[in-house]
Enzyme design. Sequence first.
Site, mmCIF file in Angstrom:
data_model
loop_
_atom_site.group_PDB
_atom_site.id
_atom_site.type_symbol
_atom_site.label_atom_id
_atom_site.label_comp_id
_atom_site.label_asym_id
_atom_site.label_seq_id
_atom_site.Cartn_x
_atom_site.Cartn_y
_atom_site.Cartn_z
ATOM 1 N N HIS A 21 0.767 -1.136 -0.010
ATOM 2 C CA HIS A 21 -0.064 0.020 -0.006
ATOM 3 C C HIS A 21 0.918 1.328 -0.068
ATOM 4 C CE1 HIS A 21 -4.195 1.191 0.047
ATOM 5 N NE2 HIS A 21 -4.182 1.449 1.124
ATOM 6 N N ASN A 67 -6.946 6.860 4.055
ATOM 7 C CA ASN A 67 -8.392 7.374 3.899
ATOM 8 C C ASN A 67 -8.732 8.871 3.905
ATOM 9 O OD1 ASN A 67 -8.103 7.275 6.523
ATOM 10 N ND2 ASN A 67 -9.778 5.883 7.189
ATOM 11 N N ASP A 92 -0.986 2.388 -5.354
ATOM 12 C CA ASP A 92 -1.042 1.183 -5.559
ATOM 13 C C ASP A 92 -2.176 0.526 -6.422
ATOM 14 O OD1 ASP A 92 -2.119 1.740 -3.022
ATOM 15 O OD2 ASP A 92 -2.332 -0.456 -2.798
ATOM 16 N N ASN A 113 -9.085 3.493 -1.196
ATOM 17 C CA ASN A 113 -9.418 4.631 -0.133
ATOM 18 C C ASN A 113 -8.889 5.771 -0.391
ATOM 19 O OD1 ASN A 113 -11.405 2.850 0.924
ATOM 20 N ND2 ASN A 113 -10.099 2.131 2.485
#
Length: 188
Positions: A21, A67, A92, A113
């Site tokens: 991520h 997020n 990613d 997100n």
Amino acid sequence: MSKYLIAGLGNIGEEYTETRHNIGFKVLDALAKEEGLTFRTDRLAAVAEYKFKGRIFILIKPSTFMNLSGKALNYWMQAEKISLENTLILTDDLALPFGSLRMKTKGSDGGHNGLKSIQETLNNTEYARLRFGIGSTFSKGKQVDYVLGTWTAEEQAALSPRITQAIEMIKSFGTIGPQRTMTAFNNK
């Protein structure tokens, strides 16, 4: 001098450093290392400035967690007076095979997100993003574990040239623009 905002997405904290991520952070860290830049802790992000071919690249690694990436991006766009056309998001992407690099100038958040936060904050889907394929070799229900998991030994060994290519694409975005960059690099 033209200014560009390059936002690498990731999560802050040691435990996230080597996760899939965090490839956005990893690419910007590699660029900073290559050019001898240092990130400073600033409002909502770690920030570095990179000058290349008469252009200024403001590199940010949001410190808001994934997020809430839109909050940091919006702040730095305003603070540096950088338009959406001169903004690039590094992220990613599960939908692309590992190491695949694809630039797009618009699109959905694809369930990501960080991108979802950016779209909600900017109320716009027309911004450039450089998607770094992380593959999707996980079992049903294990997506979060996979995304927040660390690279396999094989992936780790193959990362370096893909990160180098991503850096070339960032420089290209700022010098010849997104369309020509997509023509030159997508699917390479």
